[in-house]
Design an enzyme around this catalytic site. Structure first.
Site, PDB file in Angstrom:
ATOM      1  N   CYS A 284      52.450  65.719   2.905  1.00 47.60           N
ATOM      2  CA  CYS A 284      51.098  65.902   3.426  1.00 47.60           C
ATOM      3  C   CYS A 284      50.249  66.894   2.636  1.00 47.60           C
ATOM      4  CB  CYS A 284      51.167  66.314   4.891  1.00 47.60           C
ATOM      5  SG  CYS A 284      52.410  67.548   5.260  1.00 47.60           S
ATOM      6  N   LYS A 287      49.333  65.374  -0.851  1.00 52.64           N
ATOM      7  CA  LYS A 287      48.577  64.148  -0.538  1.00 52.64           C
ATOM      8  C   LYS A 287      47.149  64.477  -0.122  1.00 52.64           C
ATOM      9  CE  LYS A 287      48.250  63.200   3.380  1.00 52.64           C
ATOM     10  NZ  LYS A 287      49.194  62.427   4.180  1.00 52.64           N
ATOM     11  N   TYR A 420      51.311  53.825   5.510  1.00 49.72           N
ATOM     12  CA  TYR A 420      50.258  54.827   5.342  1.00 49.72           C
ATOM     13  C   TYR A 420      50.429  55.525   3.999  1.00 49.72           C
ATOM     14  CZ  TYR A 420      53.866  58.077   6.489  1.00 49.72           C
ATOM     15  OH  TYR A 420      55.036  58.778   6.463  1.00 49.72           O
ATOM     16  N   HIS A 692      24.613  66.722  17.937  1.00 52.82           N
ATOM     17  CA  HIS A 692      23.839  65.812  17.098  1.00 52.82           C
ATOM     18  C   HIS A 692      23.317  66.555  15.871  1.00 52.82           C
ATOM     19  CE1 HIS A 692      21.550  62.226  16.223  1.00 52.82           C
ATOM     20  NE2 HIS A 692      20.473  62.975  16.015  1.00 52.82           N
ATOM     21  N   GLU A 697      30.010  62.525  18.082  1.00 53.94           N
ATOM     22  CA  GLU A 697      29.166  62.339  19.264  1.00 53.94           C
ATOM     23  C   GLU A 697      29.120  60.885  19.739  1.00 53.94           C
ATOM     24  OE1 GLU A 697      24.864  62.655  18.959  1.00 53.94           O
ATOM     25  OE2 GLU A 697      25.014  62.468  16.765  1.00 53.94           O
TER      26      GLU A 697
END
Length: 717
Positions: A284, A287, A420, A692, A697
């Protein structure tokens, strides 16, 4: 690294050598009580704190468990009927039981023995914790502790066994104490065993009659009857990855003597690495950093639209990137070694292998062997990449073990697999400008939501990654040596006789991983593994079928292969073993992210799994496409990002699946995962005011359901 449905995966004791990378130098380097265990062979080992001050196990007192928990006797009770048949708990005669070699002795008739009352001012929960503490004190302070019933024939067999071995055991007959029903209930919480006899040997929960006799027959019982002082360590952890290190350090913090064995066997291409396991070294961490390199390339392209003017030719330098990333990883390796040293954890860079019960052989890179013993062991050996088993695969192909420290740019690359790992690697290689092809045997991202998986693949295809569907390699042949060289790949269709050939500079295999459990001597001590997968079955407290051996991380059967999961499980395991804590690792609603070019974050169930579990008619799926504001000026991919939630209509529209495809999907998913842990519903999302303009959102304004069939394309921000 991640797994199907997962993100970063731990691996440790990934079996390695000198802690050096190919082509360059590399650094080596709760609440009181106990969690219950399921009914597995030899299930349930319980550490417990010594009896607290004021406990009734006093020096010089007769070793009688009932008496040890007794108060001064009340007036004699009225006579009660006794029979060998079913007995109502708490309504039987109560006698004190003396400590003998496997044979119960009764105290004078009429003396009622009962667990000490914690006092009238205490709440029922406090009283229960006090009872738990006293029971754990008994388990801690007695070499052999048997909870039984006087009329039980299985209990009688166990008592006779210990008597024949000449072993002194302490016995508490639950039908002869006033609080027998409560005792059995608390014991059930501690061990997940509802029956008697319930037996502990040197604080190890043996289980019932059959398991105790089984342990006797294989020699384990005799081994456990040795004093704990005979062992050099309280805990030996095999594997220095995320889960193993977390468990080891937590145990050391709790005052235990701990050792970590970690040895990384070099890959077929000669790559090895330092302390920290797969996630830190070849998973991870590198990557995500290479993914970031690709994102920066996209940002450079976007920058012109935002007014940044530059005339210099921009190109990527592989060697600069890998050197910087490996330097960072080296610092992490050193940090882990330093942390172990500060906590007085012994770190040994050797390959661990069981040779007999409680004894392990450690072989270093020079072949020197050393033997160690411990009261308990934790397996955290992780997994390594799988190979195809075809001509030329180990000779000429690389895996994720090799890619992140590859000393040269891989050039034109074939990525074999649709996991993945495959899509993430293909994504960032394409993102830095390489020619990349992904060869897919069946479906993308097996185990993930398939609608989301196909959207990930579609985005990658639109941005230059080529896909070869329904093909598998059958041969890899070297045409030219070099850095990189040239490789010819022959592949065959999975749906017919068609074959194809193509030349690549690099072939990267990402077809899955195998557990590192078959060559560590587990068969010598009787630890069961799944012979097909190599995975280890454990109960709900990560305990194997051998009571002093536990396991965490990728090697667990049926559990998530995620670094954060392994870390959590390792810490909680140490606290249960050495601090008397109850908390178990929660494997439900674990969030994860696939760091493909367009990130995919999820938590909970895929749509396919939700339909399987709850049926389609009981679900409502809310979804929408959205356009990140940052992409508007750059004119990028309108109506490509996607969000959906899966709700259970008959559970207050509780969110049981959360899925988002877009930039920073991991950051978005992490917050919503916490909400799902708290029972997030559609109404709570509707009641939440969004920030926003953000991507997250959109989950506060979802209105369109899949069942409505309405258009979800967006016309503005």
């Amino acid at each position: 690294m991640k797994s199907p449905g997962g993100q970063e995966r731990p691996s440790s004791h990934a079996r390695g050598g000198a802690g050096r990378r190919r082509g360059r130098g590399g650094a080596s380097g709760g609440p009181a009580g106990l969690v219950g265990v399921r009914s597995y062979p030899f299930a349930g080992q319980f550490p417990a704190p010594p009896p607290a001050s004021g406990s009734l196990n006093c020096p010089g007192q007769a070793r009688s468990d009932t008496a040890a928990l007794a108060q001064p006797p009340p007036p004699p009770p009225p006579p009660a009927q006794t029979s060998p048949g079913p007995v109502k708990m708490g309504a039987v005669p109560n006698r004190r039981l003396g400590s003998v070699r496997g044979v119960p002795m009764s105290s004078p008739p009429g003396r009622r023995a009962r667990l000490s009352s914690p006092g009238t001012g205490r709440s029922s929960s406090e009283a229960r914790e006090e009872l738990r503490r006293r029971l754990l004190g008994l388990i801690e302070s007695n070499r052999v502790m048997i909870f039984s019933k006087s009329y039980c024939p299985h209990s009688a067999r166990v008592k006779e066994l210990f008597s024949s071995l000449g072993v002194e055991c302490n016995i508490l007959e639950l039908d002869r104490v006033d609080d027998g029903a409560n005792v059995q209930e608390v014991l059930s919480e501690i061990t997940n065993q509802k029956t008697v006899p319930n037996i502990f040997v040197n604080k190890v929960h043996m289980g019932g009659c059959d398991r105790t006799f089984q342990a006797h027959q294989c020699g384990l019982l005799q081994k456990l009857l040795q004093e704990d002082a005979a062992f050099e360590y309280d805990l030996i952890v095999i594997g220095g990855g995320s889960g193993g290190l977390a468990c080891a350090q937590e145990a050391a913090i709790l005052g235990k003597k701990v050792m970590v064995l970690d040895f990384v066997v070099p890959s077929p291409q000669g790559t090895s690495w330092g302390l920290g396991g797969t996630c830190v070294n070849v998973g991870c961490v590198p990557k995500k950093l290479m993914h970031q390199a690709a994102l920066l390339g996209q940002a450079l392209s976007d920058a012109r639209k935002f007014g940044w003017e530059y005339s210099q030719q921009v190109k990527h330098n592989w060697e600069t990137m890998t050197e910087a990333i490996q330097n960072h990883i080296g610092s992490l390796n050193w940090g882990y070694r330093l942390s172990l040293r500060e906590k007085a954890v012994a770190y040994v860079n050797s390959y661990g292998e069981f040779v007999e019960h409680h004894k392990i052989k450690a072989t270093n890179r020079k072949g020197q062997e050393t033997y160690y013993t411990a009261a308990k062991f934790v397996l955290a050996t992780g997994e390594r990449p799988r190979y195809l088993g075809i001509q030329g695969d180990k000779e000429y192909c690389i895996t994720s073990d090799d890619l992140f420290s590859l000393p040269y740019c891989p050039g034109k690359t074939l990525v074999v697999g649709a996991s993945y790992v495959a899509l993430e690697c293909a994504g960032f290689l394409a993102g830095i400008g390489l020619d990349v092809t992904v060869m897919v045997r069946s479906v993308l991202l097996r185990g993930f939501d398939q609608e989301m998986a196909e959207k990930v693949g579609s985005y990658m295809e639109q941005h230059g990654v080529k896909f070869l569907r329904k093909f598998v390699p059958v041969m890899v042949q070297q045409l030219e040596k070099g850095s990189p060289g040239k490789l010819k790949v022959v592949a065959k269709s999975t749906e017919g006789p068609e074959t194809i050939e193509e030349v690549y500079n690099t072939v990267l295999l990402a077809i899955g991983r195998d557990s590192c459990t078959r060559k560590i001597g587990l068969e010598k001590i009787g630890v069961k593994i799944n012979e097909k997968s190599g995975k280890i079955p454990v109960n709900d407290v990560e305990q194997t079928n051998v009571p002093y051996v536990y396991a965490v991380g990728d090697i667990l059967e049926g559990k998530l292969e995620l670094t954060p999961v392994a870390i959590q499980a390792g810490k909680l395991l140490a606290r249960r073993l050495f601090a008397g804590c109850l908390e178990k690792c929660d494997y439900v609603n674990v969030p994860t992210t696939v760091f493909a070019p367009l990130e995919y974050g999820c938590c909970g169930l895929s749509e396919e799994k939700a339909i399987e579990v709850y049926k389609k008619e009981n679900l409502e799926v809310y979804h929408t496409l959205f356009w990140p504001l940052e992409w508007t000026v750059a004119s990028r991919d309108n109506n490509t990002c996607y969000a959906k939630i899966i709700c259970n209509k008959f559970d207050n529209y509780r969110v049981i699946g959360f899925h988002v495809l877009g930039p920073n999907a991991g950051e978005i998913t992490q917050g919503f995962a916490a909400a799902m842990k708290c029972g997030l519903t559609k109404q709570l999302l509707d009641d939440t005011i969004g920030i926003h303009p953000t991507c997250g959102e959109v989950f506060t304004t979802l209105e369109i359901t899949k069942s409505s069939g309405l258009d979800i394309t967006q016309k503005g921000c």
